[in-house]
Design a protein around this motif. Structure first.
Motif, PDB file in Angstrom:
ATOM      1  N   LEU A 104       9.072  39.987  25.141  1.00  0.00           N
ATOM      2  CA  LEU A 104       9.914  39.165  26.012  1.00  0.00           C
ATOM      3  C   LEU A 104       9.676  37.701  25.619  1.00  0.00           C
ATOM      4  N   LEU A 105      10.762  36.952  25.526  1.00  0.00           N
ATOM      5  CA  LEU A 105      10.654  35.538  25.139  1.00  0.00           C
ATOM      6  C   LEU A 105       9.617  34.839  26.024  1.00  0.00           C
ATOM      7  N   SER A 106       8.667  34.174  25.411  1.00  0.00           N
ATOM      8  CA  SER A 106       7.611  33.494  26.176  1.00  0.00           C
ATOM      9  C   SER A 106       7.306  32.149  25.536  1.00  0.00           C
ATOM     10  N   ALA A 107       6.955  31.186  26.379  1.00  0.00           N
ATOM     11  CA  ALA A 107       6.565  29.870  25.864  1.00  0.00           C
ATOM     12  C   ALA A 107       5.081  29.689  26.133  1.00  0.00           C
ATOM     13  N   PHE A 108       4.295  29.644  25.057  1.00  0.00           N
ATOM     14  CA  PHE A 108       2.852  29.480  25.206  1.00  0.00           C
ATOM     15  C   PHE A 108       2.515  27.995  25.074  1.00  0.00           C
ATOM     16  N   GLY A 109       2.558  27.290  26.196  1.00  0.00           N
ATOM     17  CA  GLY A 109       2.139  25.891  26.242  1.00  0.00           C
ATOM     18  C   GLY A 109       2.719  25.067  25.114  1.00  0.00           C
ATOM     19  N   GLU A 110       1.817  24.473  24.313  1.00  0.00           N
ATOM     20  CA  GLU A 110       2.294  23.613  23.238  1.00  0.00           C
ATOM     21  C   GLU A 110       2.238  24.314  21.878  1.00  0.00           C
ATOM     22  N   ALA A 111       2.356  25.638  21.905  1.00  0.00           N
ATOM     23  CA  ALA A 111       2.287  26.397  20.651  1.00  0.00           C
ATOM     24  C   ALA A 111       3.440  26.057  19.713  1.00  0.00           C
ATOM     25  N   ALA A 112       4.612  25.862  20.253  1.00  0.00           N
ATOM     26  CA  ALA A 112       5.784  25.756  19.388  1.00  0.00           C
ATOM     27  C   ALA A 112       6.712  24.638  19.853  1.00  0.00           C
ATOM     28  N   PRO A 113       7.410  24.013  18.912  1.00  0.00           N
ATOM     29  CA  PRO A 113       8.271  22.886  19.266  1.00  0.00           C
ATOM     30  C   PRO A 113       9.342  23.237  20.299  1.00  0.00           C
ATOM     31  N   LEU A 114       9.818  24.479  20.231  1.00  0.00           N
ATOM     32  CA  LEU A 114      10.880  24.908  21.145  1.00  0.00           C
ATOM     33  C   LEU A 114      10.459  24.788  22.619  1.00  0.00           C
ATOM     34  N   ASN A 115       9.150  24.896  22.862  1.00  0.00           N
ATOM     35  CA  ASN A 115       8.669  24.915  24.248  1.00  0.00           C
ATOM     36  C   ASN A 115       8.939  23.606  24.977  1.00  0.00           C
ATOM     37  N   LEU A 116       8.955  22.507  24.211  1.00  0.00           N
ATOM     38  CA  LEU A 116       9.239  21.206  24.812  1.00  0.00           C
ATOM     39  C   LEU A 116      10.652  21.219  25.424  1.00  0.00           C
ATOM     40  N   GLY A 117      11.579  21.818  24.699  1.00  0.00           N
ATOM     41  CA  GLY A 117      12.962  21.919  25.185  1.00  0.00           C
ATOM     42  C   GLY A 117      13.035  22.736  26.470  1.00  0.00           C
ATOM     43  N   TYR A 118      12.342  23.877  26.508  1.00  0.00           N
ATOM     44  CA  TYR A 118      12.347  24.708  27.724  1.00  0.00           C
ATOM     45  C   TYR A 118      11.757  23.935  28.897  1.00  0.00           C
ATOM     46  N   GLN A 119      10.697  23.168  28.625  1.00  0.00           N
ATOM     47  CA  GLN A 119      10.060  22.424  29.715  1.00  0.00           C
ATOM     48  C   GLN A 119      10.983  21.299  30.200  1.00  0.00           C
ATOM     49  N   ARG A 120      11.667  20.664  29.243  1.00  0.00           N
ATOM     50  CA  ARG A 120      12.616  19.609  29.618  1.00  0.00           C
ATOM     51  C   ARG A 120      13.722  20.175  30.508  1.00  0.00           C
ATOM     52  N   GLU A 121      14.143  21.380  30.204  1.00  0.00           N
ATOM     53  CA  GLU A 121      15.219  22.013  30.993  1.00  0.00           C
ATOM     54  C   GLU A 121      14.689  22.649  32.276  1.00  0.00           C
ATOM     55  N   ASN A 122      13.403  22.471  32.526  1.00  0.00           N
ATOM     56  CA  ASN A 122      12.765  23.022  33.722  1.00  0.00           C
ATOM     57  C   ASN A 122      12.925  24.545  33.817  1.00  0.00           C
ATOM     58  N   ARG A 123      12.791  25.213  32.687  1.00  0.00           N
ATOM     59  CA  ARG A 123      12.988  26.666  32.674  1.00  0.00           C
ATOM     60  C   ARG A 123      11.682  27.442  32.544  1.00  0.00           C
ATOM     61  N   VAL A 124      10.547  26.739  32.441  1.00  0.00           N
ATOM     62  CA  VAL A 124       9.284  27.463  32.257  1.00  0.00           C
ATOM     63  C   VAL A 124       8.667  27.768  33.626  1.00  0.00           C
ATOM     64  N   LEU A 125       8.303  29.010  33.822  1.00  0.00           N
ATOM     65  CA  LEU A 125       7.739  29.450  35.106  1.00  0.00           C
ATOM     66  C   LEU A 125       6.208  29.493  35.006  1.00  0.00           C
ATOM     67  N   PRO A 126       5.533  29.255  36.165  1.00  0.00           N
ATOM     68  CA  PRO A 126       4.064  29.109  36.092  1.00  0.00           C
ATOM     69  C   PRO A 126       3.300  30.437  36.162  1.00  0.00           C
ATOM     70  N   PHE A 127       3.816  31.495  35.565  1.00  0.00           N
ATOM     71  CA  PHE A 127       3.074  32.765  35.584  1.00  0.00           C
ATOM     72  C   PHE A 127       1.641  32.539  35.125  1.00  0.00           C
ATOM     73  N   PRO A 128       0.661  33.081  35.847  1.00  0.00           N
ATOM     74  CA  PRO A 128      -0.740  32.921  35.404  1.00  0.00           C
ATOM     75  C   PRO A 128      -0.920  33.465  33.987  1.00  0.00           C
ATOM     76  N   PHE A 129      -1.908  32.897  33.306  1.00  0.00           N
ATOM     77  CA  PHE A 129      -2.145  33.264  31.897  1.00  0.00           C
ATOM     78  C   PHE A 129      -2.306  34.770  31.698  1.00  0.00           C
ATOM     79  N   GLN A 130      -2.877  35.431  32.705  1.00  0.00           N
ATOM     80  CA  GLN A 130      -3.149  36.868  32.603  1.00  0.00           C
ATOM     81  C   GLN A 130      -1.902  37.671  32.187  1.00  0.00           C
ATOM     82  N   PHE A 131      -0.714  37.124  32.510  1.00  0.00           N
ATOM     83  CA  PHE A 131       0.513  37.885  32.263  1.00  0.00           C
ATOM     84  C   PHE A 131       1.259  37.399  31.016  1.00  0.00           C
TER      85      PHE A 131
END
Ligand code: SF4
Length: 511
Positions: free
Chosen positions: A352-379
């Motif tokens: 499933l598409l996932s954004a791991f913090g600052e792992a990848a440049p694409l994640n900045l875009g997801y965060q800018r669009e406010n699309r990243v959810l705060p699921f605990p790391f365990q998941f």
């Protein structure tokens, strides 16, 4: 320099494991860097105790004792266990250090719970750290500009590799690295921003020679992000010390590398399993040699290609990412089902598409669009949670499609077709085991539970929509159950993290 007592913990598992898949495979998933750090520490005269936690040990009993410093290596899914262990060791007076993928993806969170957090790590980084190793009121992030240019070989690290391999009941894959980084730029990938470099081929050759003294026919699992970019140099080095069929190799290589000529060479040299990433029917075509094709045309071409790979390599896992922004409607899922039909021998791995913090440049875009959810790391392991709101799907519709695809892929009919299409005992049974263990049936059961909660529990649905940050008890209960004894050691606030930390940091840099 004072001689220190050092503990090294490689967390393959985030808690006790029970499945057949974990029993057979977890010891094969050990990381390379903990054994490297252990070797560097010993070379400096320190004493080292190391454990790789696969989920079957009594962790409390097997932890290093009376240590001055503890290095923990963790993927993000095991981060809460890592945080709990750090807290435990700090109360015993040890200095704690985090390395591995979680440290690179979430350094700002990890420094809240560790004395040191490591990004790119060289021997000099470790020496510097140990020279002046004191507990920190605020954790320090240490990172070199690049990956190291060389690493100690398998022979030097053997005393730390062997005990973990002994835990593996049948398949015993020795992890090796021929290169770091990747020249491709798949925007979701942690290696897309790491420059490609080969490691010293002389070390590789020595390691292979050494392994021939340890096993009749060694199994080597290449941890290169994309194996075989410098194909001829790499395979020439292998062939120069490993007579044909004297080894068995497993590697992740993109389809663009798997040309007919290369496949012949792979076959001659004993490559038995290949894991190409297909990811999407609509994007990232350059790495699968389908740059100008998309949708059905790409699926047909990739299927033909993968079927051709089977003429040379007995085991192929094809990796897909579900929920990419380029996906819309039924088509991506239906195409993957057609791929399963047309390519019956392949084992499809779904993430499933996932954004791991600052792992990848694409994640900045997801965060800018406010699309990243705060699921605990365990998941955050690509299947227990998707921490990005999909662009083109409602959640229930998305889970319906994921469930439909997963049940199709692991239906009795598909399992039987895969069994019949595969050759060789190990391949056949490995795929059946994966299908009926945690990966097929296990995930399906979990996806169905999530879908039911999305329908029945408003708070659960609101969490997925980003309308509340109150974590549903469904997830809290799983954390408590998985961490067991270690839950009491979890530092206050560790279950939560700032899912937009990368964006906040980049805005601070601009200001
Ligand atoms: S080809 Fe593979 S390793 Fe390379 S950037 Fe893409 S996903 Fe990452």
């Amino acid at each position: 320099m004072a001689k220190l007592k050092i503990g090294i913990i490689d967390l393959v598992s985030k808690g006790p494991a029970t499945t057949m898949w974990a029993r057979i495979m977890h010891a094969n998933l050990a990381s390379i860097m903990p054994t490297v750090v252990a070797t560097w520490c010993e070379q400096e005269g320190h004493s080292v105790q190391m454990i790789c936690y696969t989920g079957f040990e009594d962790l409390d009993k097997e932890l290093p004792r009376d240590v001055d410093v503890v290095f923990i290596c963790s993927f993000t899914q095991a981060a809460l266990l890592a945080y709990a262990l750090s807290n435990y060791f700090r109360t015993k007076g040890a200095v704690t250090v985090l390395g591995g993928p979680h440290a690179r993806c979430y350094p700002d969170d990890a420094i809240l719970y560790f004395d040191y957090v490591l990004g790119f790590t060289h021997k000099s980084t470790i020496i510097g750290l140990l020279d002046n190793c004191v507990s920190q009121s605020e954790g320090k992030y240490l990172s070199e500009k690049n990956q190291p240019v060389s690493l100690p070989g398998v022979e030097e690290r053997w005393k730390f590799i062997e005990p973990t391999l002994k835990k593996a009941p049948f398949i015993k894959g020795v992890p090796m690295l021929g290169s770091l980084g990747c020249p491709y730029t798949c925007p979701f990938c942690i290696d897309s921003t790491v420059p490609y470099q080969t490691l010293d081929f002389e070390t590789t050759k020595n390691d292979l020679r050494f392994l021939l003294t340890k096993f009749k026919r060694p199994l080597v699992s290449w941890h290169d992000p994309n194996f075989g970019i410098k194909f001829n140099e790499n395979l020439d080095a292998i062939a120069s010390v490993a007579p044909p069929k004297s080894f068995r190799f497993i590697a992740e290589s993109s389809l663009s590398i798997l040309t007919e000529d290369h496949l012949k060479t792979f076959q001659q040299n004993g490559f038995e399993a290949i894991l190409p990433g297909i990811e999407s029917w609509y994007e990232l075509g350059n790495k699968s040699r389908t740059a100008h094709k998309s949708g059905e045309e790409k699926m047909n071409q990739v299927s033909e290609h993968v079927n051709r790979v089977f003429q040379y390599i007995p085991y192929v896992q094809t990796n897909f990412v579900l929920g990419l922004d380029c996906d819309e409607g039924d088509e991506p899922f239906e195409l993957t089902k057609r791929f399963v039909d047309k390519t019956p021998a392949a084992f499809p791995g779904y993430s499933l598409l996932s954004a791991f913090g600052e792992a990848a440049p694409l994640n900045l875009g997801y965060q800018r669009e406010n699309r990243v959810l705060p699921f605990p790391f365990q998941f955050l392991n690509n299947h227990l949670a998707m921490n990005i709101k999909p662009k083109n799907y409602e959640w229930i519709d998305f889970y319906d499609k994921v469930i439909d695809l997963t049940s199709y892929t692991f239906s009795n009919k598909a399992i039987y077709r895969r069994f019949m299409a595969n050759g060789g005992f190990t391949t056949k049974w490995m795929n059946v085991m994966r299908a009926i263990s945690s990966e097929g049936y296990g995930r399906l059961k979990f996806f169905r539970q999530v879908r039911a909660q999305l329908i029945e529990d408003k708070n659960f649905r609101d969490y997925f929509e980003g309308e509340t940050t109150e974590l549903p008890s469904f997830y809290t209960d799983i954390i408590k159950e998985t961490l067991g004894y270690w839950y009491q050691w979890l530092p206050k606030g560790a279950i939560e993290h700032d899912q937009n930390a990368y964006l906040h940091k980049s805005l601070k840099k601009v200001a």
